[in-house]
Design a protein around this motif. Structure first.
Motif, PDB file in Angstrom:
ATOM      1  N   MET A   5      41.029  43.485  47.993  1.00 51.61           N
ATOM      2  CA  MET A   5      41.308  42.063  48.152  1.00 51.61           C
ATOM      3  C   MET A   5      42.792  41.854  48.447  1.00 51.61           C
ATOM      4  N   PHE A   6      43.070  41.096  49.505  1.00 50.95           N
ATOM      5  CA  PHE A   6      44.441  40.730  49.861  1.00 50.95           C
ATOM      6  C   PHE A   6      44.373  39.286  50.357  1.00 50.95           C
ATOM      7  N   PRO A   7      44.283  38.327  49.417  1.00 54.84           N
ATOM      8  CA  PRO A   7      44.022  36.931  49.794  1.00 54.84           C
ATOM      9  C   PRO A   7      45.181  36.295  50.544  1.00 54.84           C
ATOM     10  N   GLY A   8      44.873  35.170  51.195  1.00 58.71           N
ATOM     11  CA  GLY A   8      45.876  34.413  51.923  1.00 58.71           C
ATOM     12  C   GLY A   8      45.944  32.986  51.428  1.00 58.71           C
ATOM     13  N   PRO A   9      46.769  32.163  52.066  1.00 58.40           N
ATOM     14  CA  PRO A   9      46.992  30.791  51.611  1.00 58.40           C
ATOM     15  C   PRO A   9      45.669  30.055  51.372  1.00 58.40           C
ATOM     16  N   PRO A  10      45.602  29.234  50.298  1.00 59.30           N
ATOM     17  CA  PRO A  10      46.710  28.904  49.381  1.00 59.30           C
ATOM     18  C   PRO A  10      46.913  29.915  48.260  1.00 59.30           C
ATOM     19  N   THR A  11      45.947  30.810  48.054  1.00 61.12           N
ATOM     20  CA  THR A  11      46.082  31.830  47.017  1.00 61.12           C
ATOM     21  C   THR A  11      46.716  33.077  47.616  1.00 61.12           C
ATOM     22  N   MET A  12      47.841  33.483  47.060  1.00 63.31           N
ATOM     23  CA  MET A  12      48.533  34.651  47.590  1.00 63.31           C
ATOM     24  C   MET A  12      48.180  35.900  46.791  1.00 63.31           C
ATOM     25  N   PRO A  13      48.405  37.085  47.370  1.00 59.83           N
ATOM     26  CA  PRO A  13      48.081  38.320  46.651  1.00 59.83           C
ATOM     27  C   PRO A  13      48.862  38.435  45.350  1.00 59.83           C
ATOM     28  N   SER A  14      48.178  38.885  44.313  1.00 59.93           N
ATOM     29  CA  SER A  14      48.876  39.201  43.067  1.00 59.93           C
ATOM     30  C   SER A  14      49.638  40.509  43.242  1.00 59.93           C
ATOM     31  N   GLU A  15      50.485  40.806  42.280  1.00 59.19           N
ATOM     32  CA  GLU A  15      51.227  42.070  42.342  1.00 59.19           C
ATOM     33  C   GLU A  15      50.275  43.254  42.363  1.00 59.19           C
ATOM     34  N   ALA A  16      49.214  43.170  41.546  1.00 65.25           N
ATOM     35  CA  ALA A  16      48.246  44.273  41.492  1.00 65.25           C
ATOM     36  C   ALA A  16      47.473  44.399  42.799  1.00 65.25           C
ATOM     37  N   GLN A  17      47.102  43.267  43.391  1.00 70.35           N
ATOM     38  CA  GLN A  17      46.374  43.315  44.664  1.00 70.35           C
ATOM     39  C   GLN A  17      47.233  43.904  45.773  1.00 70.35           C
ATOM     40  N   ALA A  18      48.493  43.483  45.840  1.00 67.58           N
ATOM     41  CA  ALA A  18      49.397  44.022  46.855  1.00 67.58           C
ATOM     42  C   ALA A  18      49.593  45.521  46.659  1.00 67.58           C
ATOM     43  N   ALA A  75      50.408  41.218  57.656  1.00 65.57           N
ATOM     44  CA  ALA A  75      51.355  41.062  56.554  1.00 65.57           C
ATOM     45  C   ALA A  75      51.328  42.277  55.637  1.00 65.57           C
ATOM     46  N   ALA A  76      50.135  42.791  55.364  1.00 66.96           N
ATOM     47  CA  ALA A  76      50.016  43.964  54.492  1.00 66.96           C
ATOM     48  C   ALA A  76      50.660  45.191  55.124  1.00 66.96           C
ATOM     49  N   LEU A  77      50.442  45.388  56.420  1.00 69.99           N
ATOM     50  CA  LEU A  77      51.053  46.532  57.109  1.00 69.99           C
ATOM     51  C   LEU A  77      52.571  46.429  57.093  1.00 69.99           C
ATOM     52  N   LEU A  78      53.095  45.229  57.357  1.00 70.04           N
ATOM     53  CA  LEU A  78      54.549  45.052  57.360  1.00 70.04           C
ATOM     54  C   LEU A  78      55.126  45.283  55.969  1.00 70.04           C
ATOM     55  N   LEU A  79      54.446  44.791  54.939  1.00 66.51           N
ATOM     56  CA  LEU A  79      54.923  45.009  53.575  1.00 66.51           C
ATOM     57  C   LEU A  79      54.955  46.491  53.247  1.00 66.51           C
ATOM     58  N   TRP A  80      53.933  47.210  53.671  1.00 64.59           N
ATOM     59  CA  TRP A  80      53.890  48.652  53.433  1.00 64.59           C
ATOM     60  C   TRP A  80      55.042  49.365  54.132  1.00 64.59           C
ATOM     61  N   LEU A  81      55.252  49.056  55.410  1.00 66.73           N
ATOM     62  CA  LEU A  81      56.356  49.679  56.142  1.00 66.73           C
ATOM     63  C   LEU A  81      57.688  49.374  55.477  1.00 66.73           C
ATOM     64  N   ALA A  82      57.883  48.109  55.098  1.00 65.32           N
ATOM     65  CA  ALA A  82      59.165  47.690  54.518  1.00 65.32           C
ATOM     66  C   ALA A  82      59.404  48.346  53.164  1.00 65.32           C
TER      67      ALA A  82
END
Length: 471
Positions: free
Chosen positions: A142-155, A181-188
């Motif tokens: 699960m990697f939700p989007g607006p209005p519910t954003m991913p939790s720390e555990a989900q990310a 967004a998930a791919l960019l977060l992983w790369l970063a």
């Protein structure tokens, strides 16, 4: 056009992206091995497939009983864009997509070793049967989007999946926005990017999140909040025993680097600024390190090095600079020389051009790192109009000595003026517009910059020629 709707048992199929959804049903026709074009699509006999955005190669037999082996070979040459998939050039082995039909998933699955779905597994748009038929690794997070954003555990769970899943990998959400967004977060996260370095990369690789989405603002804001600012970067400890800390001087936009060996606690300090001597020494002490060398990439014109001042305070520390610079130091290096600290070593790569005495320092590892000073900046380079600079030499050395390093090599520059902190060799080869010019075009461009001289040049250069202290 009239829409033919044959029974599912007799339907053939084509793979189409979301941009072609209006035509999908219109060109989904019965195709059997013995059928002629007249038999197959009387309503469309006069319509070229190219007009419908479809190549002849994607007309295949795709009945519910067809196996992936039956279907996939016919799609080997179909551009992924036709199927609604975006494959960013970096990292290059991960595809991003939104909702797809079962037929499209069946067509795509054979190209990938793994599939990561970030919606609920009971979604009607998750075609598990087609993926299982292809025999690839399937993961659902699960990697939700607006209005519910991913939790720390989900990310964290999605980042761990990206670490472990085999490549090539497909990532799927509803529209392609959240997986981008998930791919960019992983790369970063894995490369230690600041928020602005991540944004630069996202723009350059045309992630939908940044270049083609009017409703992605909340997700962008969430993503940027997960990443540090340029001057708030934390110390990092790496598997290769490297302890690493990047520091920043906002007055001159200069980066200083602390590199330590975790096995022996020996450290080097690269390009320190005099006004931050106490900060740098305090940082080294807090990391439990002992400074052995102060290393400069060149004789700076925009700030005074703290090397001489540190040496007076800590006589055991030795200063290092290129022999070609003509500046004073305890150790003068040439191309190929090493500065060893514990089990680690910096290798000197002579890269004159910004000045005649520039050194790029290479630290081998997984990934390797290069500290390029003013030779190579993020999407730019240093000027070449003083201190015996030479635009042709800079161009030649970057292309032959830095751009030939492995693409994943991290590039740590001497300065940045836009909130960025690190790049890669692959990024700079692709997206550094100055250095992607022809050699002649680059020389012409550099000759026409007409930049003002650095504010501190009259004080900095004489002082740095004597290691930051006037003898």
């Amino acid at each position: 056009l009239s829409l033919a709707t044959p029974s599912s048992a007799a339907m053939g199929g084509v793979c189409l992206g979301k941009s072609h959804n209006v035509l999908t049903e219109a060109i989904r026709v019965r195709v059997s091995p013995g059928a002629s074009q007249q038999d197959v699509a009387p309503d469309f006999a006069e319509v070229p497939l190219e007009t419908l955005g479809v190549h002849e190669a994607i007309r295949v037999r795709a009945s519910p009983a067809a196996s992936q082996q039956d279907v996939a070979p016919d799609f080997a040459d179909v551009p992924l864009e036709t199927l609604g998939v975006h494959v960013p050039v970096l990292p290059g082995d991960v595809g991003l997509c939104g909702d797809l039909s079962a037929t499209d998933v069946a067509c795509l699955a054979g190209r990938y070793k793994a599939w990561l779905y970030v919606n609920t597994p009971d979604s009607p748009n998750f075609h598990r049967a087609e993926l299982e038929r292809a025999g690839i690794v399937i993961d659902v997070k699960m990697f939700p989007g607006p209005p519910t954003m991913p939790s720390e555990a989900q990310a964290a769970a999605v980042l761990d999946a990206l670490d472990s899943l085999p490549r090539p990998l497909m990532m799927q959400c509803t529209s392609g926005m959240r997986v981008g967004a998930a791919l960019l977060l992983w790369l970063a996260k894995r490369r230690g990017y600041s928020a602005m370095s991540a944004e630069q990369l996202a723009t350059d690789i045309s992630l939908k999140l940044y270049v083609d989405c009017v409703r992605c603002g909340p997700m962008r804001e969430w993503l940027m909040a997960q990443l540090p600012a340029q001057d708030m970067l934390c110390a990092q400890t790496h598997a290769d025993d490297l302890i690493f800390k990047q520091l920043y001087d906002p007055e001159t936009s200069t980066f200083t680097y602390v590199l330590g060996c975790g096995a022996t606690n020996e450290a080097v300090l690269i390009d320190p600024v005099l006004e931050h001597k106490d900060r740098d020494l305090r940082t080294i002490n807090e990391l439990g390190l002992q400074l052995r060398y102060v290393v400069n990439t060149h004789c700076h014109a925009d700030h005074i090095t703290s090397g001489g001042a540190i040496r007076k305070e800590l006589p055991e520390v030795r200063t290092v600079i290129a022999e070609a610079s003509g500046a004073k130091a305890d150790v003068h290096v040439r191309d190929g020389d090493q500065v060893k600290f514990g089990k680690l070593a910096l290798e000197a790569i002579a890269t004159p051009g910004h000045t005649d005495g520039c050194i790029t320092w290479l630290l081998q590892g997984a990934p390797s790192r290069v500290f390029t000073g003013d030779t190579l900046l993020i999407r730019g380079c240093g000027r070449t109009d003083f201190q015996l600079g030479n635009a042709g030499s800079l161009y030649d050395n970057v292309h032959s000595k830095i751009f030939t390093l492995p693409g994943e090599t991290l590039v740590y520059p001497g300065h940045d003026y836009k909130g960025r902190n690190v790049s890669t060799v692959d990024e700079e080869k692709r997206f550094n517009t100055r250095l992607s010019e022809s050699r002649e075009g680059f020389i012409k461009f550099m000759s026409e910059l007409n930049l003002p001289y650095p504010k501190q040049i009259d004080a900095a250069v004489p002082a740095n020629m004597v290691c930051g202290t006037q003898d």
